[in-house]
Scaffold this active site. Structure first.
Site, PDB file in Angstrom:
ATOM      1  N   ARG A  90      -2.754   5.697   7.405  1.00  0.00           N
ATOM      2  CA  ARG A  90      -3.623   4.529   7.213  1.00  0.00           C
ATOM      3  C   ARG A  90      -3.777   3.731   8.514  1.00  0.00           C
ATOM      4  NH1 ARG A  90      -5.029   5.453   2.249  1.00  0.00           N
ATOM      5  NH2 ARG A  90      -3.427   6.088   0.787  1.00  0.00           N
ATOM      6  N   ARG A 135       4.290  -1.476   8.229  1.00  0.00           N
ATOM      7  CA  ARG A 135       2.858  -1.719   8.482  1.00  0.00           C
ATOM      8  C   ARG A 135       2.558  -3.139   8.952  1.00  0.00           C
ATOM      9  NH1 ARG A 135       0.371   2.057   3.587  1.00  0.00           N
ATOM     10  NH2 ARG A 135       0.609   4.028   4.735  1.00  0.00           N
ATOM     11  N   ASP A 137      -2.221  -0.790   0.007  1.00  0.00           N
ATOM     12  CA  ASP A 137      -2.484   0.220   1.042  1.00  0.00           C
ATOM     13  C   ASP A 137      -3.705  -0.119   1.896  1.00  0.00           C
ATOM     14  OD1 ASP A 137      -0.288   1.535   0.058  1.00  0.00           O
ATOM     15  OD2 ASP A 137      -1.454   2.875  -1.221  1.00  0.00           O
ATOM     16  N   SER A 187       6.267  -2.133  -7.869  1.00  0.00           N
ATOM     17  CA  SER A 187       6.115  -0.795  -7.311  1.00  0.00           C
ATOM     18  C   SER A 187       5.697   0.196  -8.381  1.00  0.00           C
ATOM     19  CB  SER A 187       7.423  -0.326  -6.669  1.00  0.00           C
ATOM     20  OG  SER A 187       7.379   1.075  -6.467  1.00  0.00           O
ATOM     21  N   LYS A 231      -5.469  10.071  -4.150  1.00  0.00           N
ATOM     22  CA  LYS A 231      -4.151  10.659  -3.850  1.00  0.00           C
ATOM     23  C   LYS A 231      -3.175  10.415  -4.995  1.00  0.00           C
ATOM     24  CE  LYS A 231      -1.616   8.952  -0.241  1.00  0.00           C
ATOM     25  NZ  LYS A 231      -0.296   8.489  -0.708  1.00  0.00           N
ATOM     26  N   SER A 232      -3.093   9.179  -5.477  1.00  0.00           N
ATOM     27  CA  SER A 232      -2.132   8.860  -6.546  1.00  0.00           C
ATOM     28  C   SER A 232      -2.417   9.700  -7.801  1.00  0.00           C
ATOM     29  CB  SER A 232      -2.231   7.387  -6.927  1.00  0.00           C
ATOM     30  OG  SER A 232      -1.839   6.581  -5.853  1.00  0.00           O
ATOM     31  N   GLY A 292       5.952   9.629  -0.064  1.00  0.00           N
ATOM     32  CA  GLY A 292       6.842   8.767  -0.845  1.00  0.00           C
ATOM     33  C   GLY A 292       6.600   8.947  -2.337  1.00  0.00           C
TER      34      GLY A 292
HETATM   35  O1  SPQ Z   1       3.132   8.220  -1.212  1.00  0.00           O
HETATM   36  P1  SPQ Z   1       3.317   7.170  -0.177  1.00  0.00           P
HETATM   37  O2  SPQ Z   1       3.715   7.790   1.120  1.00  0.00           O
HETATM   38  O3  SPQ Z   1       4.277   6.083  -0.589  1.00  0.00           O
HETATM   39  O4  SPQ Z   1       1.859   6.499   0.041  1.00  0.00           O
HETATM   40  C1  SPQ Z   1       1.326   5.167   0.093  1.00  0.00           C
HETATM   41  C2  SPQ Z   1       0.039   5.270   0.994  1.00  0.00           C
HETATM   42  O5  SPQ Z   1      -0.258   4.429   1.828  1.00  0.00           O
HETATM   43  O6  SPQ Z   1      -0.678   6.238   0.770  1.00  0.00           O
HETATM   44  C3  SPQ Z   1       2.302   4.109   0.617  1.00  0.00           C
HETATM   45  F1  SPQ Z   1       2.654   4.206   1.793  1.00  0.00           F
HETATM   46  O7  SPQ Z   1       0.828   4.755  -1.192  1.00  0.00           O
HETATM   47  C4  SPQ Z   1       1.648   4.396  -2.312  1.00  0.00           C
HETATM   48  C5  SPQ Z   1       1.415   2.931  -2.636  1.00  0.00           C
HETATM   49  O8  SPQ Z   1       1.717   2.096  -1.558  1.00  0.00           O
HETATM   50  C6  SPQ Z   1       1.231   5.263  -3.472  1.00  0.00           C
HETATM   51  C7  SPQ Z   1       1.661   4.739  -4.791  1.00  0.00           C
HETATM   52  C8  SPQ Z   1       1.568   5.606  -5.984  1.00  0.00           C
HETATM   53  O9  SPQ Z   1       0.839   6.616  -5.970  1.00  0.00           O
HETATM   54  O10 SPQ Z   1       2.232   5.265  -6.988  1.00  0.00           O
HETATM   55  C9  SPQ Z   1       2.080   3.442  -4.962  1.00  0.00           C
HETATM   56  C10 SPQ Z   1       2.248   2.485  -3.849  1.00  0.00           C
HETATM   57  O11 SPQ Z   1       3.608   2.444  -3.478  1.00  0.00           O
HETATM   58  P2  SPQ Z   1       4.680   1.470  -4.211  1.00  0.00           P
HETATM   59  O12 SPQ Z   1       5.916   1.623  -3.380  1.00  0.00           O
HETATM   60  O13 SPQ Z   1       4.082   0.110  -4.121  1.00  0.00           O
HETATM   61  O14 SPQ Z   1       4.857   1.932  -5.556  1.00  0.00           O
END
Ligand code: SPQ
Length: 431
Positions: free
Chosen positions: A389, A347, A316, A168, A23-24, A95
């Site tokens: 999740r 979560r 995650d 993050s 996904k990322s 997000g």
């Molecule tokens: O996109 P979203 O909704 O934030 O998705 C999540 C997930 O569980 O799929 C978090 F809820 O993944 C994020 C992950 O937790 C995806 C991500 C990225 O692609 O950069 C980074 C992480 O979030 P963060 O806030 O730690 O940067």
């Protein structure tokens, strides 16, 4: 296809599956393809709802994006090729889409409005808006910029230095997108290493970014060039079948082409720490994102402690790790994971609440949870609370539950793994 009832009390899982694309990486491939010059072809793109939201947003910004199955072709015209959208940009549940897009839109000479679903409306945005404002960005939102809807008045940006208060990848990536179009140099310091797909992809598109320990430097005014991206399978999706294979009796599952980027492999280390019967065969294909096959067999697990720098490498996967811990001998402690509170749901709360309903011995703490194993899980009615999740974790919990399990809001799973139930069904060897 979403089944009416979850499969429970399974006697074995066996076979091979290739989990869908990461996904990322899929999100980032569309973003970079859209701001690069020329054609980008992405294969094994994740057709989850979140990544489709990213495609829809960039189409509204005037980018031509064709999608044929999991192959996506983007005709980028460079950063300057993005146009002011005539309609609101809707990120759905994602997000990643909203936070990363802010870094792009902040530097574009037009106005855009970003909204998402009910869950997005509760997720903090100041963490991105505050550092972006150091670059000169003008982004406004409800409750002093903390929540959607967001309004971005794009304009020139100047590079800045910023030390992230939280680990993050979304904040880091947003600042890298801003840094790419800002004047001068941008320096970002992370408290702990987070997923580095953005940095890797900048290089794949011919850009320059330098990472030294936790410090990342990028120069503005770079032009990126379209390329070919092959997305490996998502280790965060694979995690559900790694757990299922470890805890369902008589199981052996091979997961093909799983992304093995070291910033994401915390789940493998935890399974090893817990004594799981797991083996990894990395591919030697030299691609920017490493991948390989993972085989998991039914395992005798023991409790463990998960904390510190490991947390961003498996953030995650914590819901599914909590389930694993219910089947491990002894206590598992998860600490330093306050970030779980600002995901699609809180979560910590949703995992503790839903697993308790099935009979797990699990307690929430300020920054994580404590799980005592082994518990025999019973039936009950549980809910994903709209969090993909949590939904997948509960479907795996049902597989080892003795009674019937009703899962409410199963449809949330399509956010990241639309074929989850078909894959699950294909592995059931005996009931
Ligand atoms: O996109 P979203 O909704 O934030 O998705 C999540 C997930 O569980 O799929 C978090 F809820 O993944 C994020 C992950 O937790 C995806 C991500 C990225 O692609 O950069 C980074 C992480 O979030 P963060 O806030 O730690 O940067």
């Amino acid at each position: 296809m979403i089944p009416a009832n979850l499969r429970t009390n399974l006697k074995g899982l066996s076979g091979e599956i290739a989990v869908p694309g990461d996904k990322s990486i899929s999100h980032r491939s569309v973003m970079f393809g859209s701001i690069a010059k020329g054609k980008t072809v992405v294969t094994n793109f994740l057709l989850g709802e979140d990544c489709l939201s990213t495609i829809a947003c960039f189409r509204k910004l005037g980018v031509s994006i064709e999608q044929e199955g999991n192959k996506v072709t983007i005709m980028g015209k460079g950063m300057d090729g993005l146009h002011e959208p005539e309609a609101i940009l809707d990120v759905g549940n994602s997000g990643t889409t909203i936070r990363l897009m802010m870094g792009i839109l902040a530097g574009r000479p037009f106005h855009s409005v970003l909204v998402g679903d009910e869950s997005i409306a509760k997720r903090p945005m100041t963490r991105v808006i505050a550092p972006l404002s150091l670059f000169g960005a003008k982004i406004y939102g409800r409750k002093n910029g903390e929540f959607t809807p967001l309004s971005v008045i794009g304009g020139p940006l100047a590079g800045a230095a910023y030390e992230l208060p939280v680990a993050s990848a979304q904040v880091k990536s947003s600042l890298l997108f801003a840094g790419l179009q800002a004047s001068g140099e941008t320096v970002i310091i992370e408290p702990m290493k987070t997923r580095d797909h953005t940095e890797r992809m900048i290089k794949q598109f011919g850009g320059e970014v330098a990472a030294d320990g936790h410090t990342i430097r990028i120069k503005g005014g770079q032009t990126l060039t379209g390329t070919e991206i092959h997305v490996p399978g998502d280790i965060s999706s694979a995690a559900f079948f790694l757990a299922a294979g470890a805890i369902v009796p008589n199981s052996e599952i091979k997961l093909k082409n799983v992304g093995l980027n070291p910033t994401r492999t915390g789940i493998i280390e935890v399974l090893q720490q817990m004594g799981a019967n797991i083996s990894i065969e990395p591919y030697e294909n030299g691609l920017a994102e490493p991948a390989g096959d993972i085989t998991i067999r039914t395992s005798t697990l023991k409790g463990t402690v998960i904390e510190g720098a490991l947390i961003p490498r498996l953030i995650d996967e914590i819901p599914i790790i909590a389930l694993l811990a219910t089947q491990a001998e002894g206590e598992t402690v998860i600490k330093d994971a306050e970030e779980l509170k600002v995901k699609e749901t809180n979560r910590i709360d949703t995992v503790v609440k839903e697993l308790s309903k099935l009979g797990a011995d699990i307690t929430a703490t300020e920054d994580g949870m404590v799980i005592k194993g082994r518990s025999s899980l019973s039936g009950g009615t549980v809910s994903s609370h709209g969090d993909h999740r949590i939904g997948m974790m509960l479907a795996v919990a049902a597989a080892i539950s003795k009674g019937e399990v009703q899962l409410q809001q199963k449809e949330a799973i399509s956010v990241s793994y639309p074929s989850f139930f078909e894959h699950f069904e294909s592995l059931i060897s005996e009931t």
